[in-house]
Design a protein around this motif. Structure first.
Motif, mmCIF file in Angstrom:
data_model
loop_
_atom_site.group_PDB
_atom_site.id
_atom_site.type_symbol
_atom_site.label_atom_id
_atom_site.label_comp_id
_atom_site.label_asym_id
_atom_site.label_seq_id
_atom_site.Cartn_x
_atom_site.Cartn_y
_atom_site.Cartn_z
ATOM 1 N N TYR A 131 3.330 -1.622 -6.190
ATOM 2 C CA TYR A 131 3.647 -2.683 -5.241
ATOM 3 C C TYR A 131 4.787 -2.259 -4.321
ATOM 4 O O TYR A 131 5.954 -2.241 -4.731
ATOM 5 C CB TYR A 131 4.020 -3.942 -6.028
ATOM 6 C CG TYR A 131 4.264 -5.172 -5.175
ATOM 7 C CD1 TYR A 131 3.371 -5.559 -4.186
ATOM 8 C CD2 TYR A 131 5.389 -5.966 -5.393
ATOM 9 C CE1 TYR A 131 3.588 -6.700 -3.426
ATOM 10 C CE2 TYR A 131 5.618 -7.116 -4.649
ATOM 11 C CZ TYR A 131 4.714 -7.480 -3.665
ATOM 12 O OH TYR A 131 4.936 -8.609 -2.915
ATOM 13 N N THR A 132 4.440 -1.891 -3.084
ATOM 14 C CA THR A 132 5.436 -1.508 -2.079
ATOM 15 C C THR A 132 5.153 -2.327 -0.815
ATOM 16 O O THR A 132 4.669 -1.799 0.186
ATOM 17 C CB THR A 132 5.379 0.004 -1.774
ATOM 18 O OG1 THR A 132 4.077 0.341 -1.275
ATOM 19 C CG2 THR A 132 5.650 0.815 -3.029
ATOM 20 N N PRO A 133 5.448 -3.619 -0.812
ATOM 21 C CA PRO A 133 4.991 -4.528 0.252
ATOM 22 C C PRO A 133 5.637 -4.316 1.608
ATOM 23 O O PRO A 133 5.112 -4.802 2.616
ATOM 24 C CB PRO A 133 5.350 -5.901 -0.310
ATOM 25 C CG PRO A 133 6.509 -5.643 -1.214
ATOM 26 C CD PRO A 133 6.228 -4.320 -1.842
ATOM 27 N N SER A 134 6.784 -3.615 1.666
ATOM 28 C CA SER A 134 7.486 -3.445 2.942
ATOM 29 C C SER A 134 7.576 -1.986 3.375
ATOM 30 O O SER A 134 8.214 -1.681 4.374
ATOM 31 C CB SER A 134 8.899 -4.032 2.850
ATOM 32 O OG SER A 134 8.854 -5.409 2.553
ATOM 33 N N SER A 135 6.954 -1.094 2.639
ATOM 34 C CA SER A 135 7.110 0.324 2.948
ATOM 35 C C SER A 135 5.802 1.078 2.745
ATOM 36 O O SER A 135 4.824 0.552 2.215
ATOM 37 C CB SER A 135 8.210 0.942 2.076
ATOM 38 O OG SER A 135 7.922 0.749 0.708
ATOM 39 N N THR A 136 5.820 2.329 3.181
ATOM 40 C CA THR A 136 4.641 3.187 3.104
ATOM 41 C C THR A 136 4.538 3.830 1.733
ATOM 42 O O THR A 136 5.527 4.323 1.186
ATOM 43 C CB THR A 136 4.711 4.290 4.174
ATOM 44 O OG1 THR A 136 4.755 3.688 5.467
ATOM 45 C CG2 THR A 136 3.504 5.213 4.091
ATOM 46 N N LEU A 137 3.339 3.832 1.184
ATOM 47 C CA LEU A 137 3.060 4.573 -0.038
ATOM 48 C C LEU A 137 2.280 5.812 0.376
ATOM 49 O O LEU A 137 1.194 5.707 0.944
ATOM 50 C CB LEU A 137 2.240 3.732 -1.017
ATOM 51 C CG LEU A 137 1.965 4.372 -2.383
ATOM 52 C CD1 LEU A 137 3.263 4.576 -3.159
ATOM 53 C CD2 LEU A 137 1.008 3.500 -3.188
ATOM 54 N N SER A 138 2.848 6.975 0.124
ATOM 55 C CA SER A 138 2.209 8.207 0.576
ATOM 56 C C SER A 138 1.942 9.140 -0.595
ATOM 57 O O SER A 138 2.710 9.204 -1.553
ATOM 58 C CB SER A 138 3.083 8.921 1.617
ATOM 59 O OG SER A 138 4.355 9.238 1.073
ATOM 60 N N LEU A 139 0.820 9.834 -0.495
ATOM 61 C CA LEU A 139 0.422 10.823 -1.492
ATOM 62 C C LEU A 139 0.158 12.119 -0.749
ATOM 63 O O LEU A 139 -0.653 12.162 0.171
ATOM 64 C CB LEU A 139 -0.839 10.365 -2.228
ATOM 65 C CG LEU A 139 -1.359 11.272 -3.339
ATOM 66 C CD1 LEU A 139 -0.369 11.303 -4.507
ATOM 67 C CD2 LEU A 139 -2.721 10.787 -3.832
#
Length: 403
Positions: free
Chosen positions: A345-353
């Motif tokens: 849960y990262t509602p305000s930021s980017t989740l990057s792989l």
């Protein structure tokens, strides 16, 4: 007396026949409405424009011969079901429920004929039934919340995204969801309120535009952020076992690290791993505040399972502060294997792989909810929206009849 008793007997028999016929018809009307509402509500998010047609198709499939037309377009209503007040409000703004009404009536040309009623000057009965169904569970196993950014969901480089469920993108921008380079996406469905671009979608079913994809609210918006347990400290380098608590400062993990069950609150912490790190933990929650950065891109192997005992944050494995910037304070990647069983849960930021890492959730009990999602390098993201097992919480959208 004989003629009188015969008349009474005949009347009683006719009344019994009429009552039974009316009961059967009413029950059948109710079943038709229930089946149509429960089925049609599943299309509210992905194909809102076709909800009425879907409902009427289900009505037709469940209507016995001789019943005639029991429902019309005006008998299907989109709306919101308020669980607290147990009320339905018709609306097309972010609907979560469908109401279907069915009829056997003079107005529809199919009233129920009765026998005993003729003795009272009435040969037909008007009947109707209504049912309301709402959707519950998560409608998507991956939800991208950015309402307007281009490339809110991007699969680039030679990365691969695989899932047996839906990726839902709220952005209405051009190229809201896109593939670039050799990026490949093979999932059950991608539903974007903006446009979908790129040629790497494989057999993925694509839905785009606001007419096909509704705005989907953050289902965890009401979940409070964990409280700081206090006593924040920086563990010494080489620590092999971490206990729940507050952590701060520069934290470099190496070797075999075990997380015991509980909440790990990172405040002003910069957490990183190296290529030889193996992190394991069951029943854990990681909270990353806006001034922290959790970086698991060092090529380490990470195997974590979320805590399900918390009343409010149950099932959330990684919780990034809602005050974090879009740039992101959680980084996944490198060259390791990431087995993350729980909601990210990262509602305000980017989740990057990135890198050549593999993030797998084969036995997942959660979803991915993020402002933006990006895969790059030769990374692989695998999400199983329909896990098996007693504790598996499916990401499949399901319906419940509420009235």
């Amino acid at each position: 007396m004989a003629p009188f008793l015969a008349l009474v007997s005949a009347g009683g028999m006719a009344l019994a026949v009429d009552t039974g016929s009316a009961y059967y018809t009413q029950l059948k009307l109710q079943n038709i409405a229930t089946a149509a509402a429960a089925g049609a509500v599943l299309t509210v998010l992905s194909e809102p424009a076709s909800v009425t047609a879907k409902a009427l198709d289900l009505v037709a499939l469940n209507t016995p011969s001789g019943f005639g037309t029991v429902a019309k377009s005006s008998d299907v209503r989109l709306g919101k079901w308020d669980k607290s007040t147990q009320t339905f409000t018709a609306t097309t703004e972010a609907p979560n429920a469908v109401e279907v009404t069915t009829h056997r009536s003079t107005a529809y040309g199919n009233p129920l004929r009765v026998f005993f009623g003729n003795l009272l000057g009435r040969s037909t009965l008007d009947l109707q039934a209504a049912s309301i169904a709402m959707m519950y569970g998560s409608p998507a196993c991956v939800l991208v919340l950015d309402p307007s950014g281009s490339g809110a969901f991007t699969a680039g480089g030679s990365s691969t995204v695989k899932a047996n469920c839906t990726i839902h993108v709220n952005s209405t921008a051009s190229s809201a969801a896109q593939t670039s380079g050799s990026g490949r996406v093979n999932v059950g469905r991608v539903c974007a309120r903006g446009t979908i671009t790129g040629g790497g979608w494989g057999s993925t079913q694509l839905r785009q535009g606001t007419a096909q994809c509704s705005l989907l609210a953050d289902p965890l918006a009401g979940v409070p952020e964990p409280l700081n347990p206090g006593g924040c400290y920086t563990p010494p380098s080489g620590t092999s076992t971490l206990a729940p608590g507050c952590y701060t400062g520069t934290i470099k993990l190496s070797g075999n690290v075990n997380l015991t069950p509980g909440l790990y609150y990172f405040k002003g912490a910069q957490v990183s791993v190296n290529a030889t790190t193996n992190i394991n933990g069951t029943g854990v929650r990681l909270y990353v505040d806006a001034t922290s950065h959790l970086d698991l891109s060092g090529g380490s192997d990470v195997n974590l399972t979320a805590d399900t005992s918390s009343a409010q944050q149950a099932g959330i494995l990684i919780f990034s502060s809602r005050s974090a910037t879009t740039g992101g304070n959680v980084t996944l990647g490198g060259g390791g294997r990431l087995d993350l069983n729980g909601t990210l849960y990262t509602p305000s930021s980017t989740l990057s792989l990135s890198g050549n890492s593999a993030l797998t959730q084969d036995d997942k009990t959660g979803v991915i909810i993020t402002k933006r999602l990006s895969t790059s390098g030769s990374s692989t993201l695998v999400v199983n929206g329909f896990p098996s097992g007693a504790n598996a919480a499916s990401a499949r959208l399901r319906s419940s009849v509420v009235q």
